[in-house]
Scaffold this motif. Structure first.
Motif, PDB file in Angstrom:
ATOM      1  N   THR A   1       0.850  -1.187   0.000  1.00 17.23           N
ATOM      2  CA  THR A   1       0.000   0.000   0.000  1.00 17.23           C
ATOM      3  C   THR A   1       0.885   1.237   0.000  1.00 17.23           C
ATOM      4  O   THR A   1       1.893   1.267   0.691  1.00 17.23           O
ATOM      5  N   PRO A   2       0.500   2.256  -0.738  1.00 11.62           N
ATOM      6  CA  PRO A   2       1.296   3.490  -0.688  1.00 11.62           C
ATOM      7  C   PRO A   2       1.225   4.129   0.699  1.00 11.62           C
ATOM      8  O   PRO A   2       0.270   3.931   1.441  1.00 11.62           O
ATOM      9  N   GLU A   3       2.263   4.885   1.040  1.00 13.52           N
ATOM     10  CA  GLU A   3       2.315   5.570   2.337  1.00 13.52           C
ATOM     11  C   GLU A   3       1.292   6.692   2.423  1.00 13.52           C
ATOM     12  O   GLU A   3       0.882   7.069   3.509  1.00 13.52           O
ATOM     13  N   GLY A   4       0.908   7.210   1.283  1.00 14.29           N
ATOM     14  CA  GLY A   4      -0.066   8.292   1.285  1.00 14.29           C
ATOM     15  C   GLY A   4      -0.941   8.243   0.043  1.00 14.29           C
ATOM     16  O   GLY A   4      -0.548   7.718  -0.988  1.00 14.29           O
ATOM     17  N   LEU A   5      -2.134   8.777   0.173  1.00 18.52           N
ATOM     18  CA  LEU A   5      -3.082   8.833  -0.942  1.00 18.52           C
ATOM     19  C   LEU A   5      -3.595  10.248  -1.081  1.00 18.52           C
ATOM     20  O   LEU A   5      -3.702  10.977  -0.088  1.00 18.52           O
ATOM     21  N   SER A   6      -3.937  10.615  -2.276  1.00 19.80           N
ATOM     22  CA  SER A   6      -4.598  11.890  -2.518  1.00 19.80           C
ATOM     23  C   SER A   6      -5.834  11.603  -3.358  1.00 19.80           C
ATOM     24  O   SER A   6      -5.743  11.006  -4.436  1.00 19.80           O
ATOM     25  N   LEU A   7      -6.987  11.986  -2.845  1.00 23.08           N
ATOM     26  CA  LEU A   7      -8.261  11.740  -3.510  1.00 23.08           C
ATOM     27  C   LEU A   7      -8.992  13.059  -3.657  1.00 23.08           C
ATOM     28  O   LEU A   7      -8.855  13.947  -2.814  1.00 23.08           O
ATOM     29  N   SER A   8      -9.778  13.171  -4.693  1.00 21.82           N
ATOM     30  CA  SER A   8     -10.546  14.401  -4.863  1.00 21.82           C
ATOM     31  C   SER A   8     -11.927  14.069  -5.403  1.00 21.82           C
ATOM     32  O   SER A   8     -12.161  13.011  -5.972  1.00 21.82           O
ATOM     33  N   GLY A   9     -12.822  14.997  -5.182  1.00 21.96           N
ATOM     34  CA  GLY A   9     -14.181  14.828  -5.666  1.00 21.96           C
ATOM     35  C   GLY A   9     -14.887  16.167  -5.669  1.00 21.96           C
ATOM     36  O   GLY A   9     -14.342  17.185  -5.247  1.00 21.96           O
ATOM     37  N   GLU A  10     -16.107  16.144  -6.153  1.00 24.57           N
ATOM     38  CA  GLU A  10     -16.912  17.348  -6.150  1.00 24.57           C
ATOM     39  C   GLU A  10     -18.320  16.988  -5.727  1.00 24.57           C
ATOM     40  O   GLU A  10     -18.912  16.045  -6.257  1.00 24.57           O
TER      41      GLU A  10
ATOM     42  N   SER B   1     -18.698  11.229  -0.138  1.00 30.52           N
ATOM     43  CA  SER B   1     -18.805  12.581   0.407  1.00 30.52           C
ATOM     44  C   SER B   1     -20.241  13.079   0.286  1.00 30.52           C
ATOM     45  O   SER B   1     -20.936  12.773  -0.676  1.00 30.52           O
ATOM     46  N   ILE B   2     -20.640  13.816   1.292  1.00 30.79           N
ATOM     47  CA  ILE B   2     -21.932  14.504   1.277  1.00 30.79           C
ATOM     48  C   ILE B   2     -21.617  15.978   1.479  1.00 30.79           C
ATOM     49  O   ILE B   2     -20.857  16.338   2.383  1.00 30.79           O
ATOM     50  N   THR B   3     -22.163  16.817   0.629  1.00 31.40           N
ATOM     51  CA  THR B   3     -21.905  18.260   0.739  1.00 31.40           C
ATOM     52  C   THR B   3     -23.217  19.034   0.779  1.00 31.40           C
ATOM     53  O   THR B   3     -24.255  18.556   0.334  1.00 31.40           O
ATOM     54  N   ASN B   4     -23.122  20.234   1.330  1.00 33.09           N
ATOM     55  CA  ASN B   4     -24.245  21.151   1.320  1.00 33.09           C
ATOM     56  C   ASN B   4     -23.688  22.526   0.986  1.00 33.09           C
ATOM     57  O   ASN B   4     -22.841  23.021   1.731  1.00 33.09           O
ATOM     58  N   PRO B   5     -24.045  23.168  -0.090  1.00 33.48           N
ATOM     59  CA  PRO B   5     -25.028  22.730  -1.070  1.00 33.48           C
ATOM     60  C   PRO B   5     -24.540  21.496  -1.831  1.00 33.48           C
ATOM     61  O   PRO B   5     -23.366  21.151  -1.797  1.00 33.48           O
ATOM     62  N   ASP B   6     -25.469  20.881  -2.542  1.00 27.51           N
ATOM     63  CA  ASP B   6     -25.179  19.608  -3.202  1.00 27.51           C
ATOM     64  C   ASP B   6     -24.331  19.763  -4.459  1.00 27.51           C
ATOM     65  O   ASP B   6     -23.827  18.787  -4.973  1.00 27.51           O
ATOM     66  N   GLU B   7     -24.145  20.976  -4.947  1.00 24.05           N
ATOM     67  CA  GLU B   7     -23.351  21.186  -6.168  1.00 24.05           C
ATOM     68  C   GLU B   7     -22.288  22.244  -5.932  1.00 24.05           C
ATOM     69  O   GLU B   7     -22.463  23.160  -5.133  1.00 24.05           O
ATOM     70  N   GLY B   8     -21.164  22.099  -6.651  1.00 26.80           N
ATOM     71  CA  GLY B   8     -20.124  23.119  -6.634  1.00 26.80           C
ATOM     72  C   GLY B   8     -19.189  23.089  -5.435  1.00 26.80           C
ATOM     73  O   GLY B   8     -18.477  24.046  -5.198  1.00 26.80           O
ATOM     74  N   CYS B   9     -19.180  22.000  -4.677  1.00 29.77           N
ATOM     75  CA  CYS B   9     -18.312  21.900  -3.495  1.00 29.77           C
ATOM     76  C   CYS B   9     -17.203  20.883  -3.757  1.00 29.77           C
ATOM     77  O   CYS B   9     -17.342  19.693  -3.469  1.00 29.77           O
ATOM     78  N   SER B  10     -16.101  21.349  -4.302  1.00 29.73           N
ATOM     79  CA  SER B  10     -14.985  20.443  -4.585  1.00 29.73           C
ATOM     80  C   SER B  10     -14.157  20.232  -3.324  1.00 29.73           C
ATOM     81  O   SER B  10     -14.185  21.041  -2.400  1.00 29.73           O
ATOM     82  N   TRP B  11     -13.419  19.118  -3.289  1.00 27.22           N
ATOM     83  CA  TRP B  11     -12.565  18.794  -2.143  1.00 27.22           C
ATOM     84  C   TRP B  11     -11.406  17.920  -2.600  1.00 27.22           C
ATOM     85  O   TRP B  11     -11.500  17.216  -3.595  1.00 27.22           O
ATOM     86  N   THR B  12     -10.319  18.010  -1.872  1.00 21.02           N
ATOM     87  CA  THR B  12      -9.156  17.148  -2.076  1.00 21.02           C
ATOM     88  C   THR B  12      -8.745  16.625  -0.716  1.00 21.02           C
ATOM     89  O   THR B  12      -8.475  17.413   0.195  1.00 21.02           O
TER      90      THR B  12
END
Length: 126
Positions: free
Chosen positions: A30-39, A109-120
């Motif tokens: 397994t890698p020592e670290g991961l980077s994931l993103s979503g919106e 991931s669950i965001t509020n508002p439901d659109e336009g909330c990106s994350w890494t």
């Protein structure tokens, strides 16, 4: 007759042992670290983690609320998901996990508002 089969059976058993060894190695590698993103509200692609604690850090948008769940692959996030972290109105998030079991997971991931909330999200093994 048995003497003629001895070498092919030996080679077959070595191939089986090699396949089992590679499977075990691949499972625990397994890698020592991961980077994931979503919106917004989404599921990431599945990834593998080792049995360890993880330090979490995330880049967020300040006008959004976030809740992140770690879920075993092929499971429903609302039944088997483990709450990782939540944030509201912040630009970043930091958290430590308990020891997580080795396996394949995805982030829901669950965001509020439901659109336009990106994350890494970054997960660093400790």
């Amino acid at each position: 007759m048995i003497r003629r089969l001895r070498l092919p059976l030996l080679l077959l058993s070595l191939m089986i042992l090699g396949a089992l060894g590679w499977t075990a190695f691949d499972f625990y590698r397994t890698p020592e670290g991961l980077s994931l993103s979503g919106e917004s509200s989404t599921n990431t692609q599945p990834f593998r983690i080792a049995q360890r604690r993880y330090e979490l850090s995330a880049d967020l948008l300040p006008n959004c609320q976030y809740t992140l769940y770690l879920t075993p692959e092929h499971q429903l996030w609302n039944a088997a998901g483990k709450h990782l972290a939540s944030a509201s109105g912040e630009k970043s998030l930091h958290a430590l996990t308990d020891v997580l079991r080795a396996g394949r997971y995805f982030i829901h991931s669950i965001t509020n508002p439901d659109e336009g909330c990106s994350w890494t999200l970054r997960m660093k093994a400790l």
